[in-house]
Scaffold this motif. Structure first.
Motif, PDB file in Angstrom:
ATOM      1  N   ASP A  31     -14.133  -0.942 -37.226  1.00 50.46           N
ATOM      2  CA  ASP A  31     -14.870  -0.607 -36.005  1.00 50.46           C
ATOM      3  C   ASP A  31     -14.947   0.902 -35.792  1.00 50.46           C
ATOM      4  N   ASP A  32     -13.908   1.596 -36.165  1.00 52.05           N
ATOM      5  CA  ASP A  32     -13.858   3.041 -35.980  1.00 52.05           C
ATOM      6  C   ASP A  32     -14.848   3.731 -36.924  1.00 52.05           C
ATOM      7  N   PRO A  33     -15.711   4.620 -36.403  1.00 49.56           N
ATOM      8  CA  PRO A  33     -16.727   5.258 -37.253  1.00 49.56           C
ATOM      9  C   PRO A  33     -16.139   6.028 -38.432  1.00 49.56           C
ATOM     10  N   TRP A  34     -15.010   6.716 -38.214  1.00 48.74           N
ATOM     11  CA  TRP A  34     -14.405   7.471 -39.312  1.00 48.74           C
ATOM     12  C   TRP A  34     -13.883   6.533 -40.391  1.00 48.74           C
ATOM     13  N   GLU A  35     -13.234   5.450 -39.988  1.00 46.64           N
ATOM     14  CA  GLU A  35     -12.722   4.482 -40.960  1.00 46.64           C
ATOM     15  C   GLU A  35     -13.873   3.773 -41.675  1.00 46.64           C
ATOM     16  N   ARG A  36     -14.976   3.542 -40.954  1.00 43.61           N
ATOM     17  CA  ARG A  36     -16.141   2.928 -41.597  1.00 43.61           C
ATOM     18  C   ARG A  36     -16.737   3.881 -42.639  1.00 43.61           C
ATOM     19  N   ALA A  37     -16.780   5.167 -42.317  1.00 45.11           N
ATOM     20  CA  ALA A  37     -17.244   6.157 -43.301  1.00 45.11           C
ATOM     21  C   ALA A  37     -16.318   6.169 -44.506  1.00 45.11           C
ATOM     22  N   GLU A  38     -15.022   6.066 -44.259  1.00 46.30           N
ATOM     23  CA  GLU A  38     -14.036   6.012 -45.345  1.00 46.30           C
ATOM     24  C   GLU A  38     -14.288   4.797 -46.238  1.00 46.30           C
ATOM     25  N   MET A  39     -14.596   3.665 -45.615  1.00 50.13           N
ATOM     26  CA  MET A  39     -14.922   2.463 -46.380  1.00 50.13           C
ATOM     27  C   MET A  39     -16.115   2.713 -47.299  1.00 50.13           C
ATOM     28  N   ARG A  40     -17.126   3.397 -46.767  1.00 44.11           N
ATOM     29  CA  ARG A  40     -18.347   3.626 -47.549  1.00 44.11           C
ATOM     30  C   ARG A  40     -18.128   4.637 -48.667  1.00 44.11           C
ATOM     31  N   VAL A  41     -17.190   5.550 -48.481  1.00 44.70           N
ATOM     32  CA  VAL A  41     -16.833   6.443 -49.583  1.00 44.70           C
ATOM     33  C   VAL A  41     -16.321   5.624 -50.761  1.00 44.70           C
ATOM     34  N   ASP A  93       0.938   3.463 -50.444  1.00 41.46           N
ATOM     35  CA  ASP A  93       1.563   3.387 -49.123  1.00 41.46           C
ATOM     36  C   ASP A  93       0.688   2.651 -48.110  1.00 41.46           C
ATOM     37  N   ARG A  94      -0.214   1.806 -48.608  1.00 37.22           N
ATOM     38  CA  ARG A  94      -1.086   1.059 -47.703  1.00 37.22           C
ATOM     39  C   ARG A  94      -1.471  -0.279 -48.334  1.00 37.22           C
ATOM     40  N   GLU A  95      -1.819  -1.246 -47.495  1.00 36.80           N
ATOM     41  CA  GLU A  95      -2.218  -2.564 -47.987  1.00 36.80           C
ATOM     42  C   GLU A  95      -3.663  -2.592 -48.453  1.00 36.80           C
ATOM     43  N   TRP A  96      -4.533  -1.852 -47.741  1.00 39.88           N
ATOM     44  CA  TRP A  96      -5.968  -1.911 -48.009  1.00 39.88           C
ATOM     45  C   TRP A  96      -6.522  -0.506 -48.209  1.00 39.88           C
ATOM     46  N   LEU A  97      -7.722  -0.426 -48.789  1.00 40.79           N
ATOM     47  CA  LEU A  97      -8.263   0.860 -49.200  1.00 40.79           C
ATOM     48  C   LEU A  97      -8.764   1.727 -48.051  1.00 40.79           C
ATOM     49  N   ALA A  98      -9.322   1.125 -47.011  1.00 46.81           N
ATOM     50  CA  ALA A  98      -9.927   1.906 -45.932  1.00 46.81           C
ATOM     51  C   ALA A  98      -9.475   1.369 -44.585  1.00 46.81           C
ATOM     52  N   GLY A  99      -9.021   2.253 -43.699  1.00 50.95           N
ATOM     53  CA  GLY A  99      -8.543   1.793 -42.405  1.00 50.95           C
ATOM     54  C   GLY A  99      -7.295   0.945 -42.579  1.00 50.95           C
ATOM     55  N   GLY A 100      -7.039   0.102 -41.606  1.00 49.58           N
ATOM     56  CA  GLY A 100      -5.843  -0.717 -41.671  1.00 49.58           C
ATOM     57  C   GLY A 100      -6.102  -2.165 -41.982  1.00 49.58           C
TER      58      GLY A 100
END
Length: 248
Positions: free
Chosen positions: A86-96, A178-185
Motif C-alpha cells: 500500500d505504501d507508495p515507496w514500498e510499491r516502487a521498491e516492488m517494481r524495482v 534479514d527479511r522474509e520477502w523482497l519488497a516491503g514487509g
C-alpha cells in the motif's frame, strides 16, 4: 471470464498463473504445448501477434507481457489478498525488483535454458523443416535465438550468462538475509516474479544455488513453494515438455 494462455508453471508463464491462484480468481487455462509450437500457430497469433505466452483475455481485452498481466490483475480484479504494498515507496521498491527480473535475471537464465533444453525441440528437424518453423515466428530476434539454440550457443556467451546468474542469485540471497520477502514487509509481485525464475535453480544450477552459498534464497524458495496457492498450482497445472512432439 478470464482466460489465460500460457505454458506450464515455469518462467514467465508462472507469474500470472501463480498470481491468479493466489488471488483465488476464476479463470480458464488454455495451456499451449511448446513442443508443438502452438504459440506460433495462426490461431494464437490472432490473440497475440507476437506469438508469445502468456496472454490474458479479459472479456475480449487482451493483455500481454507477464509482469504487466500481474499488475493488470491487481488493478482490474482486486481481491482481499493484495499483492502490491500500500505504501507508495514500498510499491516502487516492488517494481524495482519486477523490472530487474524482467531486464536482467530472466534473460541470463533463459539463455542457458534455451541452450540446455529448448534447442532439443528442433535439433531433430531437417534444415528445410527448421526454416519452415522459423517462418511462423513473428519476432526476428526470436528467430535468431532459435538458430542459436539449434546450433548451440557460443561458449563465451554461455560463460557470460553464467556469470550474470551468479550475480543474480547472490543479490537475491543478500536481499533475503534479514527479511522474509523482497519488497516491503509482505509477499508481493516482487516475490512471485523472481520466484518464477529462481524456483528449481538448486537443481539446475547447484554450483550456484545451494545451502552453503545461498541459504536465504533457498529458504525463500521453499517458503513460496509451501504456500497453498503454489501447491495447488503445481498440482493442477502440468509441467511443460521440451522434447520433440510425437506424430499423432
Amino acid at each position: 471470464m478470464l482466460t489465460l494462455y500460457s505454458f506450464g508453471p515455469g518462467a514467465n508463464s508462472l507469474k500470472p498463473l501463480l498470481t491468479l491462484y493466489e488471488k483465488g480468481l476464476a479463470f480458464e487455462h488454455r495451456r499451449l504445448e511448446p513442443a508443438k509450437f502452438e504459440h506460433h500457430s495462426h490461431w494464437f497469433k490472432a490473440i497475440n501477434p507476437r506469438g508469445q505466452v502468456p496472454a490474458l483475455d479479459d472479456g475480449g481485452r487482451i493483455v500481454t507481457e507477464s509482469t504487466v498481466i500481474c499488475e493488470y490483475l491487481e488493478d482490474a480484479h482486486p481481491t482481499a489478498l493484495s499483492l502490491r504494498p500500500d505504501d507508495p515507496w514500498e510499491r516502487a521498491e516492488m517494481r524495482v525488483w519486477t523490472k530487474w527480473v524482467d531486464e536482467y535475471f530472466c534473460w541470463c537464465v533463459s539463455t542457458v535454458g534455451w541452450h540446455r533444453h529448448i534447442g532439443n525441440m528442433v535439433k531433430h528437424l531437417s534444415d528445410a523443416e527448421f526454416e519452415e518453423k522459423l517462418k511462423a515466428i513473428p519476432i526476428p530476434e526470436q528467430q535468431v535465438k532459435w538458430r542459436r539454440a539449434r546450433e548451440g550457443f557460443p561458449q563465451d556467451i554461455l560463460d557470460e550468462e553464467m556469470r550474470k546468474i551468479g550475480v543474480s542469485v547472490r543479490r537475491l540471497d543478500e536481499r533475503l538475509a534479514d527479511r522474509e520477502w523482497l519488497a516491503g514487509g509482505a509477499y508481493s509481485l516482487a516475490d512471485i516474479c523472481n520466484f518464477a525464475i529462481a524456483n528449481g535453480m538448486e537443481k539446475g544450477f547447484p554450483e550456484l544455488v545451494n545451502e552453503s552459498d545461498t541459504p536465504h534464497l533457498l529458504r525463500w524458495i521453499q517458503r513460496i513453494n509451501d504456500r497453498p496457492a503454489a501447491k495447488a498450482m503445481f498440482a493442477q497445472v502440468p509441467r511443460e515438455r521440451f522434447e520433440p512432439a510425437r506424430a499423432g
